[in-house]
Design an enzyme around this catalytic site. Structure first.
Site, PDB file in Angstrom:
ATOM      1  N   LYS A  54      69.724  34.229 138.618  1.00 50.43           N
ATOM      2  CA  LYS A  54      69.561  34.353 140.076  1.00 50.43           C
ATOM      3  C   LYS A  54      68.600  33.284 140.590  1.00 50.43           C
ATOM      4  O   LYS A  54      68.843  32.654 141.616  1.00 50.43           O
ATOM      5  CB  LYS A  54      69.060  35.768 140.437  1.00 50.43           C
ATOM      6  N   GLN A  98      65.406  44.254 140.457  1.00 46.08           N
ATOM      7  CA  GLN A  98      66.370  44.309 139.362  1.00 46.08           C
ATOM      8  C   GLN A  98      66.392  45.713 138.753  1.00 46.08           C
ATOM      9  O   GLN A  98      65.348  46.241 138.379  1.00 46.08           O
ATOM     10  CB  GLN A  98      65.994  43.248 138.311  1.00 46.08           C
ATOM     11  N   ASP A 121      70.816  43.594 148.286  1.00 50.36           N
ATOM     12  CA  ASP A 121      71.702  44.320 147.371  1.00 50.36           C
ATOM     13  C   ASP A 121      72.542  45.360 148.124  1.00 50.36           C
ATOM     14  O   ASP A 121      73.520  45.869 147.592  1.00 50.36           O
ATOM     15  CB  ASP A 121      70.866  45.045 146.302  1.00 50.36           C
TER      16      ASP A 121
END
Ligand code: NDP
Length: 297
Positions: A54, A98, A121
């Site tokens: 990422k 994460q 997200d």
């Protein structure tokens, strides 16, 4: 029938180029650099690889990348304090925590502490509600990537029968909402569904998000259907080696389908590309700039 292979790797490269072009314009015209903060707690090896990828992708498109690597024993309070700082930081337009988090931390509490406008997200309960009611939201990256590929392949999805196998909060449910938003007739199947092959054979669009290697075979697929394989499963390939397969048996399904995404090289690469797209969108919205076309739901 020979199915068209939907090349997610090439598509994702196009999305990243598109994002990079928008970032360049934002910098030149508005002196704004979109920024993505990624928070990793602990040292799960797979999570470390994801975070590294990422970071590299974020930098590659010209955005600022802020990495926060915290020890596994970080307290929930300390993590919430970091989220609060990132929420308040004007240089940070997207925040990604994460998952999975260590067991002593309440993931839902942490996700819902993120400013929904920075929730790239799309897991914050406000974004889930906005998507469910057909309003502008941050959309989870994997289903967004699937939607982009489907729109690219079909043009309009209106009136098509879509079956989503899997009802998870991160893939199955938002995927179904997005397809409904594009006026598909949507069925969600799961582990309790009866006669799954028959349900799937009714699909013009079949999305598999099950987590079971090669479970969907050719007899689940209507001739000419589009098959989107979200699954990523590592299986034993003999001689001490492993290989990645999807939730669909590729050769078997490709013999029936009109188009299909491979694994690897299908949905997977689109997920990070859509994370970048979401960060760009969040940045544009926060500055009252027009949203980049073709990069949102
Ligand atoms: P979950 O385990 O959270 O959900 C799996 C879903 O599949 C559940 O709804 C479950 O039903 C359903 N299911 C399980 N077994 C069957 C069965 N035999 N028949 C019908 N339905 C079944 O998985 P995720 O949604 O998180 O992920 C799904 C797959 O996608 C995984 O392979 C994962 O690795 C991959 N993935 C890939 C991403 C990418 O970037 N490409 C991103 C995220 C996930 P029930 O609810 O009844 O238990």
């Amino acid at each position: 029938m020979t199915a068209k292979i939907i090349d997610g790797k090439a598509f994702a490269a196009r999305v990243r180029r598109d994002v990079a072009a928008h970032v360049k314009t934002m910098k030149e015209r508005h002196s704004i650099t979109p920024g993505l903060a990624v928070v990793l707690v602990g040292d799960d090896p797979a999570s470390r690889v994801y975070v590294k990828n990422k970071h590299a992708s974020t930098v590659e498109v010209g955005m600022n990348s802020f990495e926060h690597r915290l020890p596994a024993e970080t307290s929930e309070g300390d993590l919430l304090a970091l989220i609060a700082r990132l929420n308040a930081d004007p240089a940070v337009h997207g925040i990604l925590v994460q998952l999975p988090l260590p067991d002593h931390i309440d993931s839902a509490l942490v996700i819902n502490a993120i400013d929904p406008a920075k929730d790239v997200d799309g897991f914050h309960i406000s974004n889930v509600g906005l998507l469910g009611t057909g309003q502008k939201s941050m959309v989870p990256c994997t289903p967004l990537g699937c939607l982009m590929m489907l729109r690219d392949h079909h043009g309009s999805l209106s009136g098509l029968n879509a079956v989503v196998v899997g009802r998870s909060n991160i893939v199955g449910k938002p995927m179904a909402q997005l397809l409904l938003g594009d006026s598909c007739t949507v069925t969600i199947a799961h582990s309790r569904s009866q006669d799954l092959p028959a349900i799937c054979r009714g699909a013009d669009i079949l999305v598999a998000a099950v987590g079971r290697p090669e479970m969907i075979t050719g007899d689940f697929v209507k001739a000419g259907a589009t098959v989107i394989d979200v699954g990523i499963n590592r299986i034993d390939a003999g001689a001490g080696k492993t290989r990645l397969v999807g939730d669909c048996h590729f050769d078997n399904c490709a013999a029936q389908a009109g188009a299909i995404t491979p694994v690897p090289g299908g949905v997977g690469p689109m997920t990070i590309a859509c994370l970048l797209a979401n960060t760009l969108t969040a940045c544009a919205r926060s500055h009252g700039l027009p949203e980049p076309e073709g990069l949102t739901a």
